[in-house]
Write a protein that holds these residues in place. Structure first.
Motif, PDB file in Angstrom:
ATOM      1  N   ALA A  85     -10.549  -4.049  -3.857  1.00 20.59           N
ATOM      2  CA  ALA A  85      -9.236  -4.700  -3.765  1.00 20.59           C
ATOM      3  C   ALA A  85      -9.079  -5.748  -4.862  1.00 20.59           C
ATOM      4  O   ALA A  85      -8.058  -5.798  -5.555  1.00 20.59           O
TER       5      ALA A  85
ATOM      6  N   HIS B  74      -9.845   1.432  -3.131  1.00 17.39           N
ATOM      7  CA  HIS B  74     -10.549   2.087  -2.030  1.00 17.39           C
ATOM      8  C   HIS B  74     -10.902   1.047  -0.977  1.00 17.39           C
ATOM      9  O   HIS B  74     -11.456  -0.005  -1.293  1.00 17.39           O
ATOM     10  N   SER B  75     -10.587   1.327   0.286  1.00 16.26           N
ATOM     11  CA  SER B  75     -10.927   0.437   1.391  1.00 16.26           C
ATOM     12  C   SER B  75     -12.289   0.830   1.948  1.00 16.26           C
ATOM     13  O   SER B  75     -12.476   1.959   2.414  1.00 16.26           O
ATOM     14  N   TYR B  76     -13.217  -0.125   1.923  1.00 14.79           N
ATOM     15  CA  TYR B  76     -14.569   0.115   2.423  1.00 14.79           C
ATOM     16  C   TYR B  76     -14.566   0.368   3.925  1.00 14.79           C
ATOM     17  O   TYR B  76     -15.171   1.324   4.405  1.00 14.79           O
ATOM     18  N   THR B  77     -13.861  -0.470   4.694  1.00  7.82           N
ATOM     19  CA  THR B  77     -13.901  -0.347   6.149  1.00  7.82           C
ATOM     20  C   THR B  77     -13.089   0.848   6.659  1.00  7.82           C
ATOM     21  O   THR B  77     -13.439   1.438   7.673  1.00  7.82           O
ATOM     22  N   LYS B  78     -12.017   1.212   5.946  1.00  8.04           N
ATOM     23  CA  LYS B  78     -11.190   2.334   6.395  1.00  8.04           C
ATOM     24  C   LYS B  78     -11.565   3.642   5.702  1.00  8.04           C
ATOM     25  O   LYS B  78     -11.111   4.705   6.105  1.00  8.04           O
TER      26      LYS B  78
ATOM     27  N   ASP C  46      -8.347 -12.830  -0.885  1.00  5.80           N
ATOM     28  CA  ASP C  46      -8.539 -11.767   0.098  1.00  5.80           C
ATOM     29  C   ASP C  46      -9.454 -12.257   1.206  1.00  5.80           C
ATOM     30  O   ASP C  46     -10.156 -13.254   1.037  1.00  5.80           O
TER      31      ASP C  46
ATOM     32  N   LYS D 145       0.814  -1.216   0.000  1.00  4.21           N
ATOM     33  CA  LYS D 145       0.000   0.000   0.000  1.00  4.21           C
ATOM     34  C   LYS D 145       0.849   1.268   0.000  1.00  4.21           C
ATOM     35  O   LYS D 145       0.334   2.349  -0.238  1.00  4.21           O
TER      36      LYS D 145
END
Length: 193
Positions: A133, A98-102, A125, A81
């Motif tokens: 991702a 793009h990270s959904y949780t972050k 994953d 990353k």
């Protein structure tokens, strides 16, 4: 009931915005027996596909990926990353994820020396939600002109659009557990893999 489903029911916690916390056994503290069981099922699905590399993105995909790679006897490569100083002068493949949780964007990279057009890649994953991702890793493998054999997921949120995005890209998808809903703090499973 599958080992992973049992652990989700026993130890998973549902938070607002459809977040399922499984860090006591999958993506912070790791239960090797759960990961090994998931690995065996993903490997069985992709049996005979002549996989040469396992690819994931740091960090939560590393645990299942390394177990699958070890069982298949192939290398595992993870997309970084952040570009470390050791890769500053090397050519890399990269894609925005793009990270959904972050709720953050990362430009993930893999050194060009670790992917080649001869590779048959299985992407792994821990979660599939909107497919960011997985789609970023598919993009990187395509940049390398390697073959994407498929995507293997530990937990899929089937009520989000990640599955459809991967299937629309023409990529085979296997999810060990599919979740139909996290409404009212209750986990409801979907059928199939």
């Amino acid at each position: 009931m599958a080992n992973l489903k049992q652990r989700i029911l026993e130890d998973g916690k549902v938070f607002p915005n459809n977040v399922l916390k499984v860090d006591s056994f999958l993506n912070h503290q790791i239960d090797p027996s759960v990961i090994s069981d998931i690995a065996d099922k993903i490997i069985a699905h992709y049996q005979g596909r002549e996989i040469t590399k396992i690819v994931t993105v740091e960090a939560s995909g590393i645990a299942p990926s390394i177990i699958i790679a070890e069982k298949l006897g192939v290398p595992m490569v993870f997309a970084k990353k952040q570009q470390p100083s050791t890769l500053k002068d090397q050519a890399v493949y990269g894609s925005k994820v793009h990270s959904y949780t972050k709720d953050t964007d990362s430009f993930v990279i893999i050194s060009k020396q670790y992917l080649s057009p001869d590779d048959k890649v299985l992407i792994i994953d821990d979660f599939l939600a909107n497919g960011e991702a997985a789609m970023g890793l598919i993009d990187i493998v395509n940049q390398a002109q390697a073959e994407v054999v498929g995507v293997g997921i530990c937990i899929e949120k089937s009520f989000q659009d990640g599955r459809q995005r991967i299937l629309d890209a023409g990529v085979d998808l296997y999810s060990e557990v599919r979740i139909a809903s996290l409404a009212n703090s209750k986990v409801e499973f979907a059928e199939g893999h």
